[in-house]
Design an enzyme around this catalytic site. Structure first.
Site, mmCIF file in Angstrom:
data_model
loop_
_atom_site.group_PDB
_atom_site.id
_atom_site.type_symbol
_atom_site.label_atom_id
_atom_site.label_comp_id
_atom_site.label_asym_id
_atom_site.label_seq_id
_atom_site.Cartn_x
_atom_site.Cartn_y
_atom_site.Cartn_z
ATOM 1 N N PHE A 67 -28.319 -4.301 -53.069
ATOM 2 C CA PHE A 67 -28.203 -2.939 -53.582
ATOM 3 C C PHE A 67 -29.607 -2.368 -53.763
ATOM 4 C CE2 PHE A 67 -24.775 -0.548 -56.040
ATOM 5 C CZ PHE A 67 -23.789 -0.800 -55.119
ATOM 6 N N GLN A 110 -28.770 11.445 -63.164
ATOM 7 C CA GLN A 110 -28.878 10.859 -61.830
ATOM 8 C C GLN A 110 -28.042 11.609 -60.792
ATOM 9 O OE1 GLN A 110 -27.284 6.668 -60.757
ATOM 10 N NE2 GLN A 110 -29.511 6.530 -60.594
ATOM 11 N N HIS A 159 -26.621 10.982 -57.226
ATOM 12 C CA HIS A 159 -26.377 9.872 -56.298
ATOM 13 C C HIS A 159 -26.687 10.354 -54.881
ATOM 14 C CE1 HIS A 159 -24.463 6.651 -54.079
ATOM 15 N NE2 HIS A 159 -24.295 5.980 -55.203
ATOM 16 N N LEU A 187 -17.736 10.042 -54.058
ATOM 17 C CA LEU A 187 -18.783 9.028 -53.985
ATOM 18 C C LEU A 187 -18.607 8.134 -52.749
ATOM 19 C CD1 LEU A 187 -21.112 7.422 -55.379
ATOM 20 C CD2 LEU A 187 -19.347 6.109 -56.539
ATOM 21 N N GLU A 212 -23.338 2.985 -52.734
ATOM 22 C CA GLU A 212 -24.606 2.453 -52.267
ATOM 23 C C GLU A 212 -24.380 1.159 -51.473
ATOM 24 O OE1 GLU A 212 -27.612 2.973 -55.233
ATOM 25 O OE2 GLU A 212 -28.422 0.982 -54.853
ATOM 26 N N ARG A 236 -32.336 5.103 -56.454
ATOM 27 C CA ARG A 236 -31.536 6.310 -56.188
ATOM 28 C C ARG A 236 -32.337 7.593 -56.331
ATOM 29 N NH1 ARG A 236 -25.795 4.661 -59.014
ATOM 30 N NH2 ARG A 236 -25.200 3.194 -57.376
ATOM 31 N N HIS A 268 -24.124 12.422 -60.722
ATOM 32 C CA HIS A 268 -23.435 11.133 -60.786
ATOM 33 C C HIS A 268 -23.464 10.459 -62.148
ATOM 34 C CE1 HIS A 268 -21.764 7.442 -59.221
ATOM 35 N NE2 HIS A 268 -22.831 6.737 -59.523
ATOM 36 N N ARG A 327 -31.332 4.999 -63.308
ATOM 37 C CA ARG A 327 -30.519 3.784 -63.338
ATOM 38 C C ARG A 327 -30.440 3.155 -61.955
ATOM 39 N NH1 ARG A 327 -25.492 2.566 -61.950
ATOM 40 N NH2 ARG A 327 -24.608 4.664 -61.836
#
Lengths: 590, 231
Positions: free
Chosen positions: A122, A243, A245, A255, A258, A289, A356, A401
């Site tokens: 990730f 955030q 995304h 969404l 990731e 991100r 997000h 994050r």
């Protein structure tokens, strides 16, 4: 609504919110034989944890060498050095244990050939403190949130947790000494009002993605708990960090995990170029991100977007084996087919950075206790009040994050909050005398919507608010735009006082619920724009065109927003971990 | 596009009625939930549940032109006008498109939908081979929307006695899980003429499931397990 007939119920602990954080805490408490009331405005498995896709981070080292200390470094770096390092160490050290617990609860994790939990790479993950890509995200295909939320709910059925499904929490009850005594709630199905008296209250109401027009967040994510805390005099911390995304479906917002890039997908611009190589030469598409979202936005701003209007970027998965997509990414495949009519195994997905995650929230320590400045002490516990998950700010995410850390956050801190509550309950055997004026105040707020006549419409104000937030508090910010945002949101908040609803019925009155939600999201919007206008540097998700650099000399501090006088204060970042050496701020290169 | 929507507010209405709404502008790619949200702007009194908007939370189950489905993943382009929208059938209506799902959840809880272990737990994860894990695909993804159970005639007649496809799918999910250690208790609990055996393989559940799951197949597997156990 029936003002006379109010029921009073007593529990040891009240948990507001039945997502992963609330349910993990509830399970811990029920197993310790505390009486727990979980109040949720939706049936628990409808909570937004259900939509988490990619997975949960833990250095299990099932695929490649790993340890919690590397995970900790990545999280600190990912936070752009704004995360509190004691809480981050605590979270990363606890990660393996909470994931094994989940597995024992029945979560259907995907598996490796040797039968252990499947892990995927990730964004922002590295070996050896910034070295090669790590593989740290434990996944159940691309439905990890669903798998975890359902398993946690199921375990709570076993543990006989008491649920108040489809009850809306209006406000916290607070006595004169500042102790939180529970909350006033009402049954959405009947309109019946209930006061839950509790020795301890945990807020786990999730994020506030409904601040924005295009969002990956569910319609229920209206920042209810954050707003309730503000009204109880508690500040919100670091609200300027929201955030975006990198890969929401362009124009729609659904969404795309990731994990799609973790499984080998990559981004291309209108020229067919893998542009992330320019922005993040090592991590490329698996940079943090904030970095990827800014890169996408920059490509589009500079005219290298895709499509006739050059207004999106493509996420390519069609070079991957169809079986990988079916096995590891079946959920997003279904989503693409449903909403775009395309199969990602054959065609690239149009994406755009999409609202997000709320990094900021209710300030807590690593035991989940809500903390607020009192005189010279920056972090004094608010008696009886706890918070965990996206609504809280521990802060483990700081300014940005990492993917896979949100599920970890809710599990670790839901659990640790419950453990602290258990010790509190041992010391506090009895409920305090209920402070009626606080109940009356909550009632007043609720009954305010019984007002009849003409006025502003809830729907109109909500639409305007989202538009303002998009335009004045988006990916790139300047003082001018943010100050305008403050003026516009303040004007909307003022107009909201004149808002009315036409439907005053008691039974499942969704118009009333939406009105109360709008009040909440409005308070959170104010916190967000005020905090963003105050921070004159760029850090993590907060990108200031007029202050493009990170300023560690002046800004290694958390922002605190108080709704009283709409004032801003600051407190230092906790840079000292629990047992290891501190990670000092360094330039952030991926 | 025209919409004929079931309306009933027990505080005001003596009996249910159908209200018609018209949507002038239908954009390509619009889902039924998008349409309902616009209709609700015109008429905020219209009640329906919704949350994630992408088919994972299971809130917005309803009967659409005679077929149960989730509004958020039902494309308007697939529907003929006027779109007739009713609450999911077979359970009491609270208001408009909102049904009382207590009975449905009760049946879900009745199958003890949680992993049970009798042996002490290891410090690490319980091992499960990819092949064993594959058996859970098609079972664990259920979103509890109730589209299946409320399309099932056996559930309509005996919602308190027949567990219904959703709950039985869950029963199957734990029976198929190599980690679960209550197989015989689970099978025993499903004995009798109603709980499981009221399934007459009508297969409405399979047709309507918005997640493409197959409760009938899961029920068949349970029946097979019972048979093997008896022999």
């Amino acid at each position: 609504m029936n003002k006379k007939n109010i029921t009073y119920r007593r529990f040891d602990t009240l948990i507001i919110g039945a997502g992963g954080g609330g349910l993990r805490a509830a399970l811990q408490l029920s197993e310790a034989e505390a009486s727990v009331a979980v109040v949720s405005k939706v049936f628990p498995t409808r909570s937004h944890t259900v939509a988490a896709q990619g997975g949960v981070n833990a250095a299990l080292a099932n695929v490649s060498e790993d340890n919690w200390h590397w995970h900790m470094f990545d999280t600190v770096k990912g936070s752009d050095y704004l995360g509190d390092q004691d809480a981050i160490e605590y979270m990363c050290r606890a990660a393996s244990k909470v994931v094994y617990e989940l597995e024992h609860f029945g979560v259907p994790f995907s598996r490796l050939d040797n039968g252990s939990i499947y892990q995927r790479p990730f964004g922002g993950q590295s070996k050896n403190f910034g070295g090669a890509q790590a593989t740290r995200t434990c996944a159940a295909a691309d439905r990890t949130g669903h798998a975890i939320l359902h398993s946690l709910y199921q375990q709570n059925i076993r543990a006989k947790t008491h649920f108040f499904d489809e009850y809306f929490a209006v406000d916290l009850i607070k006595d004169e000494e500042g102790n939180i005594q529970g909350a006033l709630i009402f049954d959405i199905k009947s309109g019946d009002i209930v006061v839950i008296e509790a020795k301890t209250t945990l807020i786990a109401t999730g994020g506030a993605g409904q601040l924005y027009r295009t969002t990956t967040n569910a319609l229920i994510n209206t920042g209810d708990g954050m707003a309730m805390s503000l009204r109880a005099g508690v500040p919100l911390q670091d609200m300027e960090f929201f955030q975006f995304h990198p890969t929401g479906i362009a124009g729609r917002g659904m969404l795309i995990t990731e994990g799609a890039r973790g499984e080998g997908g990559y981004l291309v611009n209108g020229l067919g170029e893998r542009f992330m190589e320019r922005y993040a030469p090592n991590a490329k598409d698996l940079a943090s991100r904030d970095v990827v979202s800014r890169s996408i936005a920059t490509e589009i701003r500079e005219g290298r977007g895709c499509g006739p209007d050059k207004d999106y970027i493509l996420l390519k998965l069609d070079h991957l084996d169809e079986s990988v997509i079916q096995k590891r990414l079946p959920g997003i495949r279904q989503t693409c087919k449903t909403f775009l009519g395309l199969d990602p195994a054959e065609k690239a997905i149009p994406i755009f950075p999409t609202a997000h995650y709320t990094m900021g929230g209710i300030p807590t320590n690593r035991y989940g206790q809500v903390v607020t400045p009192v005189k010279d002490t920056p972090e004094e516990a608010v008696q009886g009040l706890y918070s965990a998950g996206e609504c809280a700010c521990v802060s483990v995410h700081g300014a940005n994050r990492l993917g896979g850390n949100s599920l970890l956050d809710i599990l670790v801190f839901g659990r640790s909050a419950a453990n602290h509550i258990i010790t509190q309950l041992q010391e506090n055997r009895f409920h305090r005398q209920l402070y009626q004026p606080s109940v009356d105040q909550a009632l007043e707020r609720l009954f305010r919507w019984d007002k009849k006549g003409d006025g502003e419409s809830v729907e109109g104000l909500r639409k305007e608010l989202k538009k303002v937030m998009d335009e004045n508090c988006g990916v790139f910010r300047t003082q001018e735009v943010l100050d305008e945002g403050i003026a516009k949101v303040s004007a909307l908040a003022e107009r909201m006082k004149d808002a009315v609803i036409d439907d005053h019925s008691d039974i499942f009155n969704t118009a009333r619920v939406e009105a109360l939600e709008l009040e909440n999201i409005m308070d959170v919007a104010l916190a967000t724009v005020y905090s963003a206008a105050a921070r004159t540097e760029s850090r993590g998700a907060h990108s200031r065109i007029d202050y493009p650099d990170r300023d560690d000399i002046n800004w290694m501090k958390h922002t605190l927003y108080f709704s009283e006088n709409r004032s801003i204060d600051f407190k230092p970042v906790r840079t000292k971990p629990l047992s290891v050496d501190s990670f000092p701020p360094k330039p952030r290169i991926y | 596009m025209r919409f004929k929507i079931y309306r009933f507010n027990p505080e005001i209405d003596k009996k249910p009625y159908v209200q018609e709404y018209v949507l002038d502008k239908v954009e390509p790619g619009m889902m039924l939930l998008d349409a309902l949200k616009i209709i609700k702007e015109q008429d905020p009194t219209l009640g329906f549940r919704r949350s994630c908007g992408e088919g994972v939370c299971g809130s917005d189950g309803m009967n659409i032109n005679g077929v149960n489905g989730l509004a958020c993943v039902t494309a308007l382009s697939d529907l003929s006008s006027p779109v007739e929208i009713n609450p999911l059938p077979g359970l009491p209506v609270i208001r408009d498109l909102i049904i009382d799902m207590d009975q449905f959840y009760k049946q879900y809880r009745a199958v003890k939908p949680y992993l049970t272990r009798k042996e002490p737990l290891p410090e690490l994860e319980l091992k499960q081979s990819p092949k064993e894990r594959d058996k859970l695909d098609g079972l664990y993804e259920c979103v509890l929307c109730a589209c299946c159970s409320t399309s099932c005639p056996s559930f309509w007649w005996n919602p308190d006695k027949f567990l219904g496809p959703a709950a039985l799918l869950q029963a199957g999910r734990f029976l198929q899980d190599s980690r679960d250690q209550s197989t015989s208790e689970r099978l025993e609990a499903l004995e009798g003429p109603f709980k499981l055996f009221r399934c007459h393989t009508i297969m409405n559940c399979v047709q309507v499931c918005p997640k493409d799951l197959n409760p009938t197949k899961a029920i068949g597997e349970i029946k097979k397990m019972m048979l093997t156990k008896t022999i």
